[in-house]
Design an enzyme around this catalytic site. Sequence first.
Site, PDB file in Angstrom:
ATOM      1  N   LYS A  26      -3.520  12.294   1.374  1.00 23.80           N
ATOM      2  CA  LYS A  26      -2.898  11.259   0.536  1.00 23.80           C
ATOM      3  C   LYS A  26      -2.529  10.049   1.393  1.00 23.80           C
ATOM      4  O   LYS A  26      -2.034  10.202   2.516  1.00 23.80           O
ATOM      5  CB  LYS A  26      -1.647  11.837  -0.146  1.00 23.80           C
ATOM      6  CG  LYS A  26      -1.002  10.936  -1.191  1.00 23.80           C
ATOM      7  CD  LYS A  26       0.170  11.656  -1.870  1.00 23.80           C
ATOM      8  CE  LYS A  26       0.870  10.793  -2.893  1.00 23.80           C
ATOM      9  NZ  LYS A  26       2.029  11.484  -3.509  1.00 23.80           N
ATOM     10  N   SER A  63       2.207  11.190  -8.505  1.00 19.70           N
ATOM     11  CA  SER A  63       1.564  10.061  -7.857  1.00 19.70           C
ATOM     12  C   SER A  63       0.339  10.477  -7.048  1.00 19.70           C
ATOM     13  O   SER A  63      -0.422   9.630  -6.623  1.00 19.70           O
ATOM     14  CB  SER A  63       2.562   9.363  -6.939  1.00 19.70           C
ATOM     15  OG  SER A  63       2.925  10.234  -5.861  1.00 19.70           O
ATOM     16  N   SER A  69       4.955  15.168  -7.678  1.00 18.94           N
ATOM     17  CA  SER A  69       3.685  14.461  -7.432  1.00 18.94           C
ATOM     18  C   SER A  69       2.565  15.315  -6.854  1.00 18.94           C
ATOM     19  O   SER A  69       1.446  14.825  -6.703  1.00 18.94           O
ATOM     20  CB  SER A  69       3.926  13.257  -6.520  1.00 18.94           C
ATOM     21  OG  SER A  69       4.655  12.282  -7.207  1.00 18.94           O
TER      22      SER A  69
END
Lengths: 100, 507
Positions: B80, B155, B179
């Site tokens: 990420k 997210s 997330s």
Amino acid sequence: MPDALSRDEVAHLADLARIDLTAAELDHLAPQLSVILESVASIQGVAGADVPPTSHALPLTNVFREDVVAPCLTPEQALSGAPEAEQQRFVVPRILGDEQ
Amino acid sequence: MSADLRRTAAQLSRDLAEGTTTSVELTQASLDRIAQVDGSVHAFLALNADQALDSARASDERRGRGETTGPLDGVPIAVKDVLATEGLATTCGSRILEGWVPPYDATVVTRVRGAGMPILGKTNMDEFAMGSSTEHSAYGTTHNPWDLDRIPGGSGGGSAAAVASFEAPLALGTDTGGSIRQPGAVTGTVGVKPTYGGVSRYGLVALANSLDQVGPVTRTVEDAALLHTVIAGHDPRDSTSLDQPVPDFLAAARQGATGDLSGVRIGVITELAGEGWQAGVMARFQESVDLLTKAGADVVEVSCPHFVHALATYYLILPAEASSNLARFDAMRYGLRVLPEGVDAPSAEQVMRATREVGFGDEVKRRIILGTYALSSGYYDAYYGQAQKLRTLISNDFAQAFEVADVLVSPTAPTTAFPIGDKVDDPLAMYLNDLATIPANLAGVPGISVPSGLADEDGLPAGFQVLAPALADDRCYRVGAALESLLVEQWGGPLLDRAPALEGGSL
């Protein structure tokens, strides 16, 4: 206590947060923030004075280490992402206002 | 020799050990897959092909000498974009960090590199991890591989979509309010939020320090256990890192996979189900609970009365911490610098204002201003102070519930993936997606989301969440693996094989 934010209050908060907002953004944000604020205000009064606050899931303690020289970033590495650098230093705009 | 990207990381690990594939083949196959499908999915923001192949070659050479660093040596991974990667751009999905190349690695990145795992690239995310749909990325939204017109969750939508679309066998995500788990639920993947402090946050660009935690995004519970083992453990560079023994996640997952849960007490959280929850999500949840009962678990209902306030509590604490954290984006030391128009010799403050206006997106501005308000004089006690007290009450709810149950369960998210654009202008509706995941972040306890099947009304994946007490992450693995093995047996194969957009390998 206000659970709605006026356009001027949002402008003031943006000022405190050091963000310029356009007029359109202020028009858009003020009602949205008011709705959010109204929603989160529901927690007011839920916990009484006898409830201790928790700031963190863990009990935090200072972490110390021996003060010994160890490898770290070189000046070039530390400055590699800087918008502007000179003589191994960050170049910044003037930090004192006109009144100084 | 071939590299079958539909195989799990555990299977690929065995393929590498048996010599039926090589890390270079696997890494190249992943890169080829990304080239083939990422135009439709948009899971990646930056690729790292050359470095990944170098790392893969080094892994193969090690193996050739009879040496390996561990089971995941040579298995590629996606990361990420909120985690610092030396020499590889890190933007946090924000214009304000466009083009920033960190001079150091996050500790978790150091650990996956040390485990011999080639890093394929950086995955898309909501800007500074603020969002539940990956629509708040400054670089465009990620698409759900189950239905490209729908959100992949947020997210960490990029990490979940990369794993769900077979672009990467494994990924790293971060979970501040759900997330990792919520994108896992809506993409049919497994997502784990470890115990707070169980995985180092050094080099993670902080959203809310007291809530953020790095964790695995995978296709199976066993894979999550393998990756979690690599990244867990004390880090002296993170003052909130726990110096405690790491449980044997893999042993727990393998024990669970036998399908025996005799003596395990499972608490169904009354407050995290019912009205407002999608019927198909609830149906899959109830079926899963029934399966766990058949596996020998004792199921009880538990009430956590303060969970109804968790969302409001979170949306005060998070913006407060975020507004403070994001003050570092001041246009002085890194990132974007925008000079205000029509000003001859602008001051640092004027440059900071202009830069933040241009560099931050709507959701980030919304939360910074909300946080500034919650922390401001006169309102601090009513908002932030109250939220901190609610955090105590929510932690107490967990403590009481864990007296009668070994783990707590709920659906991971109230609905399946919604259409892109549906909630982007309605922050409150967006925030509701994190309803069931947030309490764990407030209390610091671990959680896993495991696919529970497809909702009848839309054929999209739903997630089943298992929460355990702090430092008992192994319980999540045991119960998660048991449910997974029972469900996969019922489905006759992995859930992802049934994704319409993935059928035939076209996507």
